[in-house]
Design an enzyme around this catalytic site. Structure first.
Site, PDB file in Angstrom:
ATOM      1  N   ARG A   1      12.051   5.250  -2.661  1.00  0.00           N
ATOM      2  CA  ARG A   1      12.484   6.389  -1.820  1.00  0.00           C
ATOM      3  C   ARG A   1      11.848   6.263  -0.421  1.00  0.00           C
ATOM      4  NH1 ARG A   1      10.724  10.241   1.466  1.00  0.00           N
ATOM      5  NH2 ARG A   1       9.046  10.834   0.050  1.00  0.00           N
ATOM      6  N   ASP A   2      10.586   6.658  -0.284  1.00  0.00           N
ATOM      7  CA  ASP A   2       9.914   6.577   1.031  1.00  0.00           C
ATOM      8  C   ASP A   2       9.876   5.117   1.508  1.00  0.00           C
ATOM      9  OD1 ASP A   2       8.444   7.380   3.267  1.00  0.00           O
ATOM     10  OD2 ASP A   2       6.945   8.461   2.124  1.00  0.00           O
TER      11      ASP A   2
ATOM     12  N   HIS B   1      -0.408  12.541  -0.152  1.00  0.00           N
ATOM     13  CA  HIS B   1       0.575  11.510   0.231  1.00  0.00           C
ATOM     14  C   HIS B   1       0.157  10.970   1.594  1.00  0.00           C
ATOM     15  CE1 HIS B   1       5.019  10.273   0.645  1.00  0.00           C
ATOM     16  NE2 HIS B   1       4.604  10.192   1.887  1.00  0.00           N
TER      17      HIS B   1
ATOM     18  N   HIS C   1      -0.025   7.898   4.642  1.00  0.00           N
ATOM     19  CA  HIS C   1       0.526   6.690   5.275  1.00  0.00           C
ATOM     20  C   HIS C   1      -0.623   5.948   5.947  1.00  0.00           C
ATOM     21  CE1 HIS C   1       4.973   7.097   4.843  1.00  0.00           C
ATOM     22  NE2 HIS C   1       4.565   8.289   4.423  1.00  0.00           N
TER      23      HIS C   1
ATOM     24  N   CYS D   1       9.086   7.821   7.451  1.00  0.00           N
ATOM     25  CA  CYS D   1      10.199   8.736   7.685  1.00  0.00           C
ATOM     26  C   CYS D   1      10.967   8.274   8.909  1.00  0.00           C
ATOM     27  CB  CYS D   1       9.671  10.158   7.903  1.00  0.00           C
ATOM     28  SG  CYS D   1      10.973  11.304   8.381  1.00  0.00           S
TER      29      CYS D   1
ATOM     30  N   ASN E   1       3.515   3.702   3.822  1.00  0.00           N
ATOM     31  CA  ASN E   1       2.610   4.488   2.977  1.00  0.00           C
ATOM     32  C   ASN E   1       1.384   3.636   2.634  1.00  0.00           C
ATOM     33  OD1 ASN E   1       5.454   5.426   2.420  1.00  0.00           O
ATOM     34  ND2 ASN E   1       4.353   6.936   1.219  1.00  0.00           N
TER      35      ASN E   1
END
Ligand code: COA
Ligand code: ZN
Length: 313
Positions: free
Chosen positions: A13-14, A204, A206, A237, A246
């Site tokens: 996903r990310d 979460h 990065h 993003c 990330n």
């Protein structure tokens, strides 16, 4: 017994949403299936967003329909609105991960609406889902917005509270563009645990400025036991200027295991999967342990060492 840490891998996903070349559905399914055998608590498989906003994940239904579900692993998905929630429920997601930003500017850039409108839409989702599927909320830019700058901790707690009041199971506190530093993280984690003792709290990070693992350490030392990570350190993003990868799941897990934490992950298997990534995305990835090998993997000494040993004995 050593402390249990739960990892959620967000690479498909990310990790993938910012990649320039479309990654075929087959490769996504194979990667999720390989991660399913590594011991993860959770895998964030995809997002049910507008295919115009995130073209990479336009195959979300197909991916969710084709993955092999390993018992004990939760398959979660990112959801920005009611339409996304309906698609996610139809696809039998184990959890809905709702998303909005704590920064007005980033929310407008990413979700094309003011925060209050996102909040109203997500509240409607929670009402309609009505407990049939557990709901987590990811709050973006909690440690700073790349366009606005500082985001006050009180702002993060206030948005968290508004969702906690609606009965969500957890909050994910996101450092969308790597602006957090360890002292900031420690303060935030202490405040979050004090305010939301009954919620699952996930951090979460990065690694945009190289502080990713330091931030994980600060969070763990403050008592946090849940993390998002992205295999290989891919991610970012597309609507946050300057975003990059990330924290690498395997690097973070390797660090925590070395320190004696129990992540439940089979490291040898995870590294095998991490080494598949460059071929899947067509470029090198930032993760370091997959390149260096774990600290347990030793190298033979050069031949001169035996001669020197003999000479000095
Ligand atoms: N799934 C599929 N399609 C969706 C959708 C969803 N969840 N939500 C909206 N759409 C479609 C609409 O049907 C409409 O399609 P059309 O143009 O063919 O009629 C189009 O998207 C625009 O819909 P609208 O409601 O006007 O949305 P918007 O343009 O204001 O965009 C979001 C709002 C939230 C849907 C969009 O910005 C988005 O998906 N953002 C996700 C960003 C993201 O994931 N960022 C990275 C993670 S932090
Ligand atoms: Zn992220």
């Amino acid at each position: 017994m050593s402390k249990r840490i739960h990892f959620n891998d967000v690479v498909t996903r990310d990790g993938f949403q910012i990649e320039p070349e479309f990654i075929p559905t087959d490769a996504k399914v194979r990667l999720v299936d390989a991660l399913g055998d590594c011991g993860y608590a959770k895998i964030e498989v995809t997002s049910f967003t507008s295919p115009k906003a995130i073209p990479m994940l336009r195959d979300a239904e197909e991916v969710m329909g084709r993955i092999r579900r390993v018992p004990g692993v939760e398959y979660t998905v990112l959801v920005p609105n009611l339409r996304g929630a309906e698609r996610a429920m139809e696809s039998r997601a184990d959890e809905l991960n709702l998303v909005m930003s704590t920064s007005e500017t980033h929310n407008l850039a990413n979700l094309r609406m003011p925060r209050e409108k996102s909040f109203a839409a997500l509240s409607e989702v929670i009402r309609v889902v009505d407990g049939r599927t557990p709901v987590n909320v990811s709050l973006s830019t909690c440690f700073g917005c790349p366009m606005e700058g500082d985001v006050p901790q009180a702002e993060v707690l206030a948005w968290g509270q508004r969702f906690a009041d609606q009965g969500v199971r957890g909050l994910t506190i996101c450092d969308t563009t790597g602006m957090a530093h360890p002292a900031h993280v420690a303060r935030m984690c202490e405040a979050l645990q004090q305010r939301f003792p009954a919620l699952q709290l996930t951090l979460h990070f990065h690694n945009t400025r190289g502080m990713g693992l330091a931030n994980v350490l600060a969070a763990v030392q403050s008592g946090i036991t849940r993390f998002d990570g992205s295999l290989g350190g891919l991610g970012g993003c597309p609507y946050a200027p300057g975003a990059s990868g990330n924290i690498s799941s395997e690097d973070a897990i390797h660090m925590l295991e070395a320190m004696g934490y129990d992540t439940g992950i089979d490291m040898a298997r995870l590294l095998q999967v991490a080494r598949m990534l460059p071929a899947i995305v067509g470029h090198e990835v930032p993760g370091q342990v997959a390149k260096a090998g774990p600290t347990s993997q030793l190298h033979p000494a050069p031949p001169a060492v035996a001669e020197l040993r003999a000479a000095f004995s």
